[in-house]
Design an enzyme around this catalytic site. Structure first.
Site, PDB file in Angstrom:
ATOM      1  N   GLY A 105      52.238  80.307  17.830  1.00 21.01           N
ATOM      2  CA  GLY A 105      51.252  79.533  18.576  1.00 21.01           C
ATOM      3  C   GLY A 105      49.838  79.831  18.116  1.00 21.01           C
ATOM      4  O   GLY A 105      49.002  78.937  17.971  1.00 21.01           O
TER       5      GLY A 105
ATOM      6  N   ARG B  96      47.694  84.791  14.410  1.00 20.19           N
ATOM      7  CA  ARG B  96      48.981  85.448  14.151  1.00 20.19           C
ATOM      8  C   ARG B  96      49.617  84.866  12.887  1.00 20.19           C
ATOM      9  O   ARG B  96      50.325  85.575  12.171  1.00 20.19           O
ATOM     10  CB  ARG B  96      49.914  85.327  15.353  1.00 20.19           C
ATOM     11  CG  ARG B  96      51.036  86.336  15.271  1.00 20.19           C
ATOM     12  CD  ARG B  96      51.815  86.461  16.553  1.00 20.19           C
ATOM     13  NE  ARG B  96      51.017  87.049  17.603  1.00 20.19           N
ATOM     14  CZ  ARG B  96      51.239  86.844  18.908  1.00 20.19           C
ATOM     15  NH1 ARG B  96      52.228  86.059  19.288  1.00 20.19           N
ATOM     16  NH2 ARG B  96      50.483  87.420  19.806  1.00 20.19           N
TER      17      ARG B  96
ATOM     18  N   ARG C  75      40.187  72.335  12.399  1.00 24.06           N
ATOM     19  CA  ARG C  75      40.097  72.774  13.806  1.00 24.06           C
ATOM     20  C   ARG C  75      40.494  74.229  14.010  1.00 24.06           C
ATOM     21  O   ARG C  75      40.921  74.617  15.103  1.00 24.06           O
ATOM     22  CB  ARG C  75      40.981  71.897  14.716  1.00 24.06           C
ATOM     23  CG  ARG C  75      40.485  70.474  14.842  1.00 24.06           C
ATOM     24  CD  ARG C  75      41.450  69.657  15.673  1.00 24.06           C
ATOM     25  NE  ARG C  75      40.994  68.277  15.741  1.00 24.06           N
ATOM     26  CZ  ARG C  75      40.673  67.668  16.875  1.00 24.06           C
ATOM     27  NH1 ARG C  75      40.746  68.290  18.025  1.00 24.06           N
ATOM     28  NH2 ARG C  75      40.277  66.414  16.867  1.00 24.06           N
TER      29      ARG C  75
ATOM     30  N   ARG D 256      59.937  78.448  15.356  1.00 20.59           N
ATOM     31  CA  ARG D 256      58.854  78.942  16.204  1.00 20.59           C
ATOM     32  C   ARG D 256      58.986  80.447  16.323  1.00 20.59           C
ATOM     33  O   ARG D 256      60.086  80.966  16.590  1.00 20.59           O
ATOM     34  CB  ARG D 256      58.914  78.281  17.591  1.00 20.59           C
ATOM     35  CG  ARG D 256      58.087  79.000  18.619  1.00 20.59           C
ATOM     36  CD  ARG D 256      57.751  78.174  19.834  1.00 20.59           C
ATOM     37  NE  ARG D 256      57.387  79.011  20.966  1.00 20.59           N
ATOM     38  CZ  ARG D 256      56.265  79.742  21.071  1.00 20.59           C
ATOM     39  NH1 ARG D 256      55.379  79.744  20.087  1.00 20.59           N
ATOM     40  NH2 ARG D 256      56.022  80.476  22.132  1.00 20.59           N
TER      41      ARG D 256
ATOM     42  N   SER E  41      55.593  84.424  21.705  1.00 20.42           N
ATOM     43  CA  SER E  41      55.854  85.332  22.818  1.00 20.42           C
ATOM     44  C   SER E  41      56.419  84.545  23.991  1.00 20.42           C
ATOM     45  O   SER E  41      56.305  83.315  24.060  1.00 20.42           O
ATOM     46  CB  SER E  41      54.574  86.060  23.212  1.00 20.42           C
ATOM     47  OG  SER E  41      53.584  85.124  23.537  1.00 20.42           O
TER      48      SER E  41
ATOM     49  N   GLU F  44      51.846  76.948  39.548  1.00 18.46           N
ATOM     50  CA  GLU F  44      51.691  76.909  41.012  1.00 18.46           C
ATOM     51  C   GLU F  44      53.024  76.645  41.702  1.00 18.46           C
ATOM     52  O   GLU F  44      53.089  76.536  42.913  1.00 18.46           O
ATOM     53  CB  GLU F  44      50.697  75.795  41.401  1.00 18.46           C
ATOM     54  CG  GLU F  44      49.317  75.931  40.774  1.00 18.46           C
ATOM     55  CD  GLU F  44      48.448  76.970  41.463  1.00 18.46           C
ATOM     56  OE1 GLU F  44      48.760  77.316  42.623  1.00 18.46           O
ATOM     57  OE2 GLU F  44      47.491  77.442  40.834  1.00 18.46           O
TER      58      GLU F  44
ATOM     59  N   GLU G 158      58.340  80.099  27.899  1.00 15.47           N
ATOM     60  CA  GLU G 158      57.246  79.907  26.950  1.00 15.47           C
ATOM     61  C   GLU G 158      56.806  78.453  27.078  1.00 15.47           C
ATOM     62  O   GLU G 158      57.101  77.817  28.100  1.00 15.47           O
ATOM     63  CB  GLU G 158      57.649  80.331  25.534  1.00 15.47           C
ATOM     64  CG  GLU G 158      58.954  79.745  25.023  1.00 15.47           C
ATOM     65  CD  GLU G 158      58.816  78.364  24.449  1.00 15.47           C
ATOM     66  OE1 GLU G 158      59.101  77.392  25.191  1.00 15.47           O
ATOM     67  OE2 GLU G 158      58.488  78.228  23.266  1.00 15.47           O
TER      68      GLU G 158
ATOM     69  N   ASP H 185      55.675  89.823  28.238  1.00 18.48           N
ATOM     70  CA  ASP H 185      55.371  90.127  29.637  1.00 18.48           C
ATOM     71  C   ASP H 185      56.607  89.758  30.456  1.00 18.48           C
ATOM     72  O   ASP H 185      57.539  89.144  29.929  1.00 18.48           O
ATOM     73  CB  ASP H 185      54.130  89.357  30.119  1.00 18.48           C
ATOM     74  CG  ASP H 185      54.230  87.873  29.850  1.00 18.48           C
ATOM     75  OD1 ASP H 185      53.795  87.437  28.775  1.00 18.48           O
ATOM     76  OD2 ASP H 185      54.780  87.145  30.697  1.00 18.48           O
TER      77      ASP H 185
ATOM     78  N   ARG I 146      51.985  95.488  20.107  1.00 20.48           N
ATOM     79  CA  ARG I 146      52.276  94.075  19.835  1.00 20.48           C
ATOM     80  C   ARG I 146      52.659  93.822  18.391  1.00 20.48           C
ATOM     81  O   ARG I 146      53.622  93.126  18.117  1.00 20.48           O
ATOM     82  CB  ARG I 146      51.088  93.192  20.229  1.00 20.48           C
ATOM     83  CG  ARG I 146      51.028  93.031  21.724  1.00 20.48           C
ATOM     84  CD  ARG I 146      49.911  92.125  22.174  1.00 20.48           C
ATOM     85  NE  ARG I 146      49.943  92.084  23.618  1.00 20.48           N
ATOM     86  CZ  ARG I 146      50.238  91.013  24.350  1.00 20.48           C
ATOM     87  NH1 ARG I 146      50.466  89.870  23.768  1.00 20.48           N
ATOM     88  NH2 ARG I 146      50.269  91.079  25.652  1.00 20.48           N
TER      89      ARG I 146
HETATM   90  N1  HPA Z   1      54.558  81.684  30.852  1.00 23.91           N
HETATM   91  C1  HPA Z   1      54.459  80.758  29.910  1.00 23.91           C
HETATM   92  N2  HPA Z   1      54.358  81.063  28.628  1.00 23.91           N
HETATM   93  C2  HPA Z   1      54.357  82.352  28.268  1.00 23.91           C
HETATM   94  C3  HPA Z   1      54.459  83.363  29.207  1.00 23.91           C
HETATM   95  C4  HPA Z   1      54.563  83.002  30.569  1.00 23.91           C
HETATM   96  O1  HPA Z   1      54.657  83.857  31.465  1.00 23.91           O
HETATM   97  N3  HPA Z   1      54.392  84.553  28.544  1.00 23.91           N
HETATM   98  C5  HPA Z   1      54.277  84.270  27.232  1.00 23.91           C
HETATM   99  N4  HPA Z   1      54.251  82.933  27.068  1.00 23.91           N
END
Ligand code: HPA
Length: 235
Positions: free
Chosen positions: A20, A24, A43, A87, A90, A162, A179, A204, A217
């Site tokens: 993404g 990276r 861009r 892809r 993370s 939300e 993701e 995470d 990382r």
């Molecule tokens: N939500 C959406 N995309 C992500 C997340 C997440 O918690 N962590 C890494 N990419």
């Protein structure tokens, strides 16, 4: 040149890894490729082409979210002839068995919507990975000893969600991680007859709140890049 990619015809390899984050892409190209040259900076979406074990590879950013990935993947496929798109990125863990730093190889990618929803209309198309890539990525991860999970992921439209109930349903249905890009990559690969896979590092965790410390990382993301490269050129 396309609207969003400044590369010349022939500058892009048939195999493209897509993180993404454009920085990276730069790090992965400098770390894993030989003779990497920058082929796109329109861009700030950096792309690099070089070789890995003698095989030509492009590492090109996708940006965040499916609308952004869709722009780059469409142009890489339709204008530059990309055949294999992986892809690397993370994700957030969604199961207790999935730990931060683990790798997820995404067999399927569920979603609420994708940029392809307009053409699928009432159809719930099931975006899935290319089997040959999936099999080779799992073999590469096992050979490396990287803790790896294989199964469904959730490609969300939002990072700041939300609707906690949607994540709960995904967890309840065994989804490994969340993701924001893979489902549309799989849709596009299916539409154009190309091979696609998502190899993800858990950065995470939605259930525990844990997050990968920044000093860890690079090493964790490095395993994922090597697994993707091994998968792309297996057999
Ligand atoms: N939500 C959406 N995309 C992500 C997340 C997440 O918690 N962590 C890494 N990419």
């Amino acid at each position: 040149m396309t609207v969003h990619i400044g590369a010349k015809p022939g500058d892009i390899a048939e195999t493209v890894l897509m993180p993404g984050d454009p920085y990276r892409a730069k790090w992965a190209a400098e770390t894993f490729l030989q003779d990497a040259v920058c082929v796109n900076e329109v861009r700030g979406m950096l792309g690099f082409t070089g070789t890995w074990k003698g095989n030509r590879v492009t590492i090109h950013g996708s940006g965040m979210g499916m609308p952004s990935l869709s722009i780059y993947a469409n142009e890489l496929i339709r204008d530059y002839g990309a055949q294999t798109l992986i892809r690397i990125g993370s994700c957030g863990g969604m199961q207790d068995s999935v730990k931060v730093r683990d790798v997820i190889v995404a067999m399927t990618a569920s979603s609420l919507s994708t940029p392809s929803s307009g053409i699928f209309k009432e159809l719930n198309f099931a975006p899935c990975a290319d089997w040959s890539l999936l099999k080779a990525a799992v073999a590469a991860a096992e050979a490396k000893g990287t803790p790896t999970h294989v199964g469904g992921i959730y490609s969300s439209d939002v990072f700041y969600d939300e609707r906690a109930d949607l994540n709960e349903q995904m967890t309840r249905h065994g989804i490994l991680g969340v993701e924001m890009e893979a489902a549309e990559l799989y849709n596009l690969a299916a539409r154009h007859g190309r091979r696609a896979l998502a190899v993800l590092t858990v950065s995470d965790h939605l259930l525990t709140g844990e997050a990968l410390p920044s000093e860890d990382r690079e090493r964790s993301f490095g395993d994922m890049v090597e697994i993707a490269l091994e998968a792309a050129f297996a057999g």
